[in-house]
Design a protein around this motif. Structure first.
Motif, PDB file in Angstrom:
ATOM      1  N   ARG A   1       0.655  -1.201   0.152  1.00  0.00           N
ATOM      2  CA  ARG A   1       0.008  -0.099  -0.055  1.00  0.00           C
ATOM      3  C   ARG A   1       0.907   1.469  -0.053  1.00  0.00           C
ATOM      4  NH1 ARG A   1      -4.379   1.314   4.718  1.00  0.00           N
ATOM      5  NH2 ARG A   1      -2.562   1.939   5.860  1.00  0.00           N
ATOM      6  N   SER A   2       2.107   1.097   0.568  1.00  0.00           N
ATOM      7  CA  SER A   2       2.848   2.496   0.525  1.00  0.00           C
ATOM      8  C   SER A   2       3.865   2.650  -0.596  1.00  0.00           C
ATOM      9  CB  SER A   2       3.796   2.393   1.932  1.00  0.00           C
ATOM     10  OG  SER A   2       4.682   1.398   1.653  1.00  0.00           O
TER      11      SER A   2
ATOM     12  N   SER B   1       6.156   0.151  -1.533  1.00  0.00           N
ATOM     13  CA  SER B   1       7.368  -0.633  -1.243  1.00  0.00           C
ATOM     14  C   SER B   1       7.204  -2.006  -1.790  1.00  0.00           C
ATOM     15  CB  SER B   1       7.433  -0.655   0.206  1.00  0.00           C
ATOM     16  OG  SER B   1       7.607   0.688   0.767  1.00  0.00           O
TER      17      SER B   1
ATOM     18  N   ILE C   1      -0.833   5.089  -4.311  1.00  0.00           N
ATOM     19  CA  ILE C   1      -0.186   4.654  -2.735  1.00  0.00           C
ATOM     20  C   ILE C   1      -0.574   5.685  -1.768  1.00  0.00           C
ATOM     21  CG2 ILE C   1       1.709   3.452  -4.070  1.00  0.00           C
ATOM     22  CD1 ILE C   1       3.560   5.793  -2.982  1.00  0.00           C
TER      23      ILE C   1
ATOM     24  N   ARG D   1       0.862   7.269   1.911  1.00  0.00           N
ATOM     25  CA  ARG D   1       1.976   7.615   3.014  1.00  0.00           C
ATOM     26  C   ARG D   1       1.600   8.641   3.761  1.00  0.00           C
ATOM     27  NH1 ARG D   1       7.856   6.187   0.382  1.00  0.00           N
ATOM     28  NH2 ARG D   1       7.125   4.462  -0.874  1.00  0.00           N
ATOM     29  N   ASP D   2       0.668   8.290   4.693  1.00  0.00           N
ATOM     30  CA  ASP D   2      -0.107   9.366   5.463  1.00  0.00           C
ATOM     31  C   ASP D   2       0.889   9.798   6.752  1.00  0.00           C
ATOM     32  OD1 ASP D   2      -2.308   8.893   3.738  1.00  0.00           O
ATOM     33  OD2 ASP D   2      -3.433   8.065   5.353  1.00  0.00           O
TER      34      ASP D   2
ATOM     35  N   MET E   1       8.281  11.011   1.848  1.00  0.00           N
ATOM     36  CA  MET E   1       6.821  10.492   1.804  1.00  0.00           C
ATOM     37  C   MET E   1       6.119  11.547   0.961  1.00  0.00           C
ATOM     38  SD  MET E   1       6.281  10.455   5.841  1.00  0.00           S
ATOM     39  CE  MET E   1       5.049   9.287   5.875  1.00  0.00           C
TER      40      MET E   1
END
Ligand code: NAI
Length: 280
Positions: free
Chosen positions: A42-43, A45, A102, A104-105, A115
């Motif tokens: 999800r990020s 990676s 994606i 990156r919160d 991010m």
């Protein structure tokens, strides 16, 4: 007869979630599909071929035609190669769905540069990197085309902890409006989806965690996508569709009637008229 017989479509990030539903729905209507996905988490990676390959297999098992592409949308080279995959496999391109994404919160004061850059790269740059080569090919092909981008309420309304994502998704909204104006002379329409769906991107958010089974299924988003990709939507351009389960709404930027006067305003006068200026 399918709505999209003979058409060729690219769906970025279609190895899972909403993109997978889009790819299956487009194929069901007869389109040949490039299933693009880097196969990361999800990020953003990691990576692998499995996610895209699995959706290609699903489409083929249902009697459709599809090829996989594993390029990242984040570079121009990747965007060009995704478009080339469609042309090499199927000889044409009619539909581009910019869907890859994606998260990156972090709240802004904790947001690290990587991010910010990674989220802008996949969503905003990725939408540009695929749209430019796709639109150039559609223009030369001379038979119009459909580009459907993916924005978000996080960008159009705002969402706590998502300044990078919200900026990217608002950027995609501006990009959609400008491309809609630039490409309509080639018969290419450009619209955007604003989905709300339970996927790996949202499943752990409090609002999504306790939904009944099947609520906000990502499959609800794809009929709007298929509609926009088809001849049924030939007169719809530069528009935004918010989809939440079976509820479909339109979204747009509006201005108030406003207030005016002879000459320049003073700040004090603005303060006195603020209710009229902001009256919806
Ligand atoms: P998802 O995480 O299931 O799907 C995103 C897909 O994009 C993944 O399969 C991922 O591997 C792929 N991807 C990521 N980086 C990529 C790259 N550089 N190149 C190619 N593929 C890449 O999430 P979901 O929910 O299906 O999201 C799809 C789109 O919808 C995203 O643009 C997301 O921001 C947007 N969206 C989703 C909402 C929701 O409620 N689920 C709300 C608003 C927008």
């Amino acid at each position: 007869m399918g709505l999209l017989d003979g058409k060729v479509a690219i769906v970025t990030g279609s190895g899972g979630g909403i993109g997978r539903c889009h790819a299956l729905a487009l194929a069901k209507e007869g389109a040949k599909i490039v299933v693009n996905d880097v196969g990361g988490d999800r990020s953003g990676s990691g990576g692998g071929k499995g996610m895209a390959d699995h959706v290609v297999d699903e489409i083929k098992a249902a009697g459709g035609q599809a090829v996989a592409n594993y390029d990242s949308v984040t570079s121009m080279e990747g965007g060009k190669n995704i478009v080339k995959t469609a042309i090499d496999a199927f000889g044409r391109l009619d539909i581009l769905v910019n869907n890859a994404g994606i998260l990156r919160d972090k709240t802004l004061l904790k947001m690290e540069e990587n991010m910010w850059d990674a989220v802008i790269a996949v969503h905003l740059k990725g939408t540009f990197a695929c749209t430019q080569p796709a639109a150039a090919f559609m223009k030369d092909q001379g038979q119009g085309g459909r580009i459907i981008n993916t924005s978000s309420t996080s960008g159009l309304i705002g969402n706590f902890g998502q300044s990078n994502y919200g900026a990217a998704k608002a950027g995609i909204a501006g990009f959609t409006r400008v491309c809609a104006q630039e490409f309509i002379k080639y018969g290419i329409t450009v619209n955007a989806l604003v989905p709300v769906a339970k996927t790996r991107m949202t499943e752990d958010l409090p609002a999504f965690a306790n939904l009944p089974e099947g609520a906000l299924d990502p499959a609800h988003i794809s009929p709007v996508l298929v509609f926009l990709a088809s001849d049924l939507a030939k007169d719809i351009n530069g528009k935004f569709f918010l989809i939440r389960g079976p509820l479909i709404s339109a979204m747009e930027v509006k201005t108030t009637e406003g207030a005016s006067k002879d000459g320049m305003w003073t700040p004090q006068e603005i303060a006195k008229s603020i209710d009229k200026i902001m009256a919806w």
